[in-house]
Design an enzyme around this catalytic site. Structure first.
Site, PDB file in Angstrom:
ATOM      1  N   CYS A 144      24.733  32.764  18.615  1.00  0.00           N
ATOM      2  CA  CYS A 144      24.582  31.476  19.118  1.00  0.00           C
ATOM      3  C   CYS A 144      24.567  30.397  17.632  1.00  0.00           C
ATOM      4  O   CYS A 144      24.912  29.436  17.552  1.00  0.00           O
ATOM      5  CB  CYS A 144      23.613  30.941  19.999  1.00  0.00           C
ATOM      6  N   HIS A 152      17.278  30.919  20.677  1.00  0.00           N
ATOM      7  CA  HIS A 152      18.568  30.419  21.162  1.00  0.00           C
ATOM      8  C   HIS A 152      18.832  29.111  20.434  1.00  0.00           C
ATOM      9  O   HIS A 152      18.051  28.392  20.156  1.00  0.00           O
ATOM     10  CB  HIS A 152      18.834  30.439  22.628  1.00  0.00           C
TER      11      HIS A 152
END
Length: 827
Positions: free
Chosen positions: A332, A787
């Site tokens: 990510c 994340h």
């Protein structure tokens, strides 16, 4: 039209059988994100084993003359209900290991497909199936059948990257465990009812294996976990390892080494536990292990509410410029950075507007060409071809609400290429988005030595003005930079009383104490950036001694696009990495005009250009200077690389630990920070007879240099790839007499011909007024986990890019960002 058997016979010499080591690209087109599931399927060249989608196979045939292609089409089967015990398939298992691609770990993308195979002969698109081969001559049937079987059975390159194994549980034996000293203090640990001996916390309790003290664990970024008392106990006593009570079973338990700062193995754990009355063979697990806690975090990524805006139903977006990217396992950080970069016009013009030209000029293996793969990624993001709804999971599982995921693109070739040879970006581990941004910009710089360079959109000059406080004379230097690193001023929080109250309640063991986030004014951070820095060990050429100086930093130019990093990640007093949980009122517009450098002031005298005194050596016969071993040792004990410590002592003239430490802190980002120090009288580099790594040579050649230049660079840097690349870019003038090529072409054919670059770095300059157009946010305790998502402003509407989910943003959390991207506002 000729008989298909005769055609196959005529092209038989171009049909190969894959051998071990051949790279078979049967899952993804080399020039687009087409796959066997795409309309038209995928065509694999039966000679080079490169894959091409329907729109590029004709171009490959015309360019190479290759005619035989293995055609793969794949259609997705409907999933059977996992809960249906009569389906004959066991229910899907939950992960039990913090791992990817191994038994018990997280599943990689595994769908059930029906596949169809045949050989297609261009240009007439004659088709040959396995049944057709049965009627053909033996020599044709055997060669074509073996080639088809080899392609079908080979591990595809993209699949190998997709399921690359990663085991987050792999632990090493602690160096303290074999000879651990345990105190005979009579402590016996009860089988239950454990409490922290300082704050009475009853969960996340760790027992020190030296003295049996029971203390609570570390505090997590959100205020949960513990109150750090086990860590504080180690800092006070030096007793190095502890076990988490509640995780002990006959198979082991969670053991942490504070000294080694990692989860470790203790081969003598039964013996160490028995010392305090714990029989490991009778223990049962009552708390989640650290692995289970990390797995829970990985599974609840979608629950991190504020940054992902999960409190509202977001409207999915589809079309050009709003294409999602698949997460390839902790990728990510890459997804977020590339989404933002391809919002910048310079990158769009360099790679997407010219994609036809780039593809026409691509080398024979475009999967290894930087420009081609960046163009492929940019076109995939901006074209809208892949911005379509993914198959609705409601169709298979009966879910009432679709997720709004996209088909999106999976940047496997791109990730493999930009990460090749890098110790971090070549792995499946989570990485720092800021470090990846600078790494990618560096790759763009290296691959755009001629022609337009989109990195110039971010490049700016910094002026550093140092004033000797004793002589009041000044020194001016300029350096290139690509982002502003903004310090977080925790002492300037506007909600200090709330923070102190929450801290007090946590220290008293109040589990209901709220999590309070520090509110930091953006103006306070900017003021800290502009504050003059005091240099206490500055060697002044005016007074020929060390004295105090001040250093002021200003913009010598303002870039078209400005990147600001909020320095949320820092080290505590114990050198333990931590993340600052802060909210900063980052503005939508910035005016930095007052921060423009002014250069030498009228009447101001400059410091004379005199070198510092040479290092003294005890013997004039000794050519190499003598370094202060005690200072080197002190720096090494702080955890810095040996060669960096030696450099620090050398370049500060043996003037003590403080000066050496300042040198280290100022040079930690240098490319050769940890490379060997070469002093007068010493030599470095390989001899001409030493063999050089073919892989290193190929990597440098792929950047546009000749093999001779790559060889010279590697020989000059002891065959170390990173140092060789830095060396070659700092010696371009020395290499001008050698042939330089770009992408396998001669310099005369490359962009811009042989025109030498202008002296000094090229920068774009203009007014210092900016508007915010994107920001990247991070969730988690450190840059190595958690994340990333990004928000980008498109047509006056904020859009959230969360891997494959792309939606209209309702409440963009601009105060919680990590990297902020501004563009210049025209006057």
């Amino acid at each position: 039209m000729a008989d298909v058997g005769e055609v196959l016979m005529s092209v038989l010499s171009t049909i190969r059988v894959p051998k071990p080591g051949d790279r078979v690209h049967k899952d993804e087109c080399a020039l687009s994100f087409s796959s066997p599931e795409s309309e038209g399927g995928l065509y694999v060249c039966m000679n080079s084993f490169l894959g091409f989608g329907r729109q590029y196979v004709e171009r490959h045939h015309a360019r190479t003359g290759q005619r035989a292609y293995f055609h793969i089409t794949r259609t997705r089967k409907a999933k059977e209900d996992d809960s249906n015990s009569g389906s004959g398939h066991p229910p899907k298992k939950k992960p039990t290991r913090l791992a990817i691609g191994i038994e018990g770990g997280f599943d990689v993308e595994q769908e059930l497909y029906e596949e169809d195979y045949k050989v297609v002969i261009l240009p007439d698109r004659q088709e040959v199936t396995s049944d057709d081969l049965a009627t053909m001559p033996d020599v044709v049937r055997e060669r074509v059948s073996l080639s088809m079987a080899g392609i079908m059975s080979a591990d595809s390159v993209s699949h190998a990257l997709q399921v690359q194994q990663w085991d987050g549980e792999l632990r090493q034996e602690s160096r303290h465990a074999p000879e651990l000293k345990q105190l005979d203090n009579g402590v016996k640990i009860p089988p239950s009812g454990w409490r922290c001996e300082v704050c009475d916390l009853q969960e996340n309790i760790w027992m020190n294996l030296t003295d049996g003290k029971m203390m609570c664990g570390r505090r997590y970024f959100d205020g949960s976990g513990g109150n750090n008392h086990a860590l504080l106990h180690f800092q006070q006593t030096g007793f190095p390892i502890a076990v988490k009570l509640g995780t002990i079973t006959p198979d082991g338990g969670d053991v942490y080494s504070y000294d080694e700062d990692d989860m470790v193995l203790d081969s003598k754990l039964p013996e160490h536990l028995a010392h305090f009355g714990i029989n490991m063979m009778t223990m049962e697990k009552t708390e989640r292990t650290m692995t289970e806690l990390e797995i829970a975090v990985n599974q609840r990524v979608g629950e991190w509410e504020v940054i992902q805006e999960s409190g509202t139903t977001l409207r999915p977006l589809f079309g050009p410029g709003v294409t999602g990217m698949k997460n390839l396992g902790n990728s990510c950080y890459l997804n977020s950075v590339m989404q933002v970069l391809f919002t910048v016009p310079d990158f769009q013009q360099k790679y997407v507007s010219n994609i036809d030209k780039i593809i026409d000029e691509a080398p024979s293996d475009p999967t290894q060409d930087f420009k081609t793969q960046v163009a492929k990624l940019g076109y995939g993001l901006l074209s809208g071809d892949y911005s379509k709804p993914a198959p609705d999971p409601a169709d298979d599982t009966g879910a009432s609400e679709p997720r709004g995921d996209q088909i999106g693109i999976a940047p496997r070739m791109f990730k493999a290429l930009v990460g090749r040879g890098h110790p971090e970006f070549s792995t499946n581990r989570q990485q720092d988005a800021q470090e990846f941004l600078l790494h990618f910009i560096n790759m763009v710089e290296r691959n755009c030595r001629t022609g337009s360079n989109p990195s110039e959109a971010f490049r700016f000059l910094v002026e550093e003005r140092i004033v000797c406080q004793q002589s009041q004379k000044a020194k001016y230097t300029q350096r290139v930079d690509y982002m502003v690193q903004l310090p977080v001023q925790m002492d300037q929080a506007t909600n200090t009383e709330e923070l102190q109250e929450a801290e007090r309640r946590r220290e008293e063991g109040d589990s209901s104490a709220p999590t309070v986030r520090a509110q930091i004014p953006f103006t306070a951070c900017m003021a800290a950036l502009n504050e003059p820095e005091v240099l206490t060990d500055f060697w002044s050429s005016a007074v020929q001694s060390k004295t105090t100086a001040t250093k002021t930093t200003r913009f010598a130019s303002f870039p078209d696009h400005l990147v600001i990093q909020i320095k949320k990640f820092t080290f505590g007093l114990d050198w333990v990495p931590k993340k600052l949980d802060v909210s900063i009122d980052v503005p939508d517009t910035l005016d930095l005009s007052a921060l423009r450098a002014t250069g030498q002031q009228p009447g101001e005298e400059l410091l004379p250009e005199v070198a510092p005194p040479p290092l003294m050596t005890p013997d004039v016969e000794v050519k190499a200077p003598v370094l202060d071993d005690s200072t080197v040792s002190q720096l090494c004990e702080m955890g810095f690389p040996l060669e960096a410590c030696r450099k620090a002592v050398y370049y500060t003239g043996n003037t003590g630990i403080d000066a050496a430490m300042n040198w280290i802190m100022g040079h930690m980002d240098d490319a050769d920070f940890a490379s060997p120090l070469v002093m007068p009288g010493c030599s470095s580099g390989t001899t001409p007879t030493e063999s050089l790594s073919e892989e290193h040579l190929a990597t440098i050649v792929s950047m546009g240099f000749s093999r001779e230049q790559a060889t010279k660079a590697l020989r000059a840097t002891s065959n170390v790839l990173d140092r060789a690349v830095d060396w070659i870019f700092s010696h371009l003038d020395d290499l001008e007499s050698m042939d330089v090529s770009e992408g396998g072409r001669s310099a005369a054919e490359s962009e811009g011909g042989r025109e030498p670059p202008p002296p000094g770095p090229r920068v774009k300059d203009g007014p210092g007024k900016y508007e915010l157009f994107a920001f990247i946010s991070h969730m988690g305790t450190s840059t190595m986990c958690g994340h990333y998502v990004c928000h980008i402003k498109k047509d006056h509407q904020w859009v959230i890019f969360n891997d494959q989910k792309v939606c209209a943003s309702e409440k963009p959390p601009k105060d919680l960002g990590y990297l902020y991207f501004y563009r210049r506002v025209s006057e």
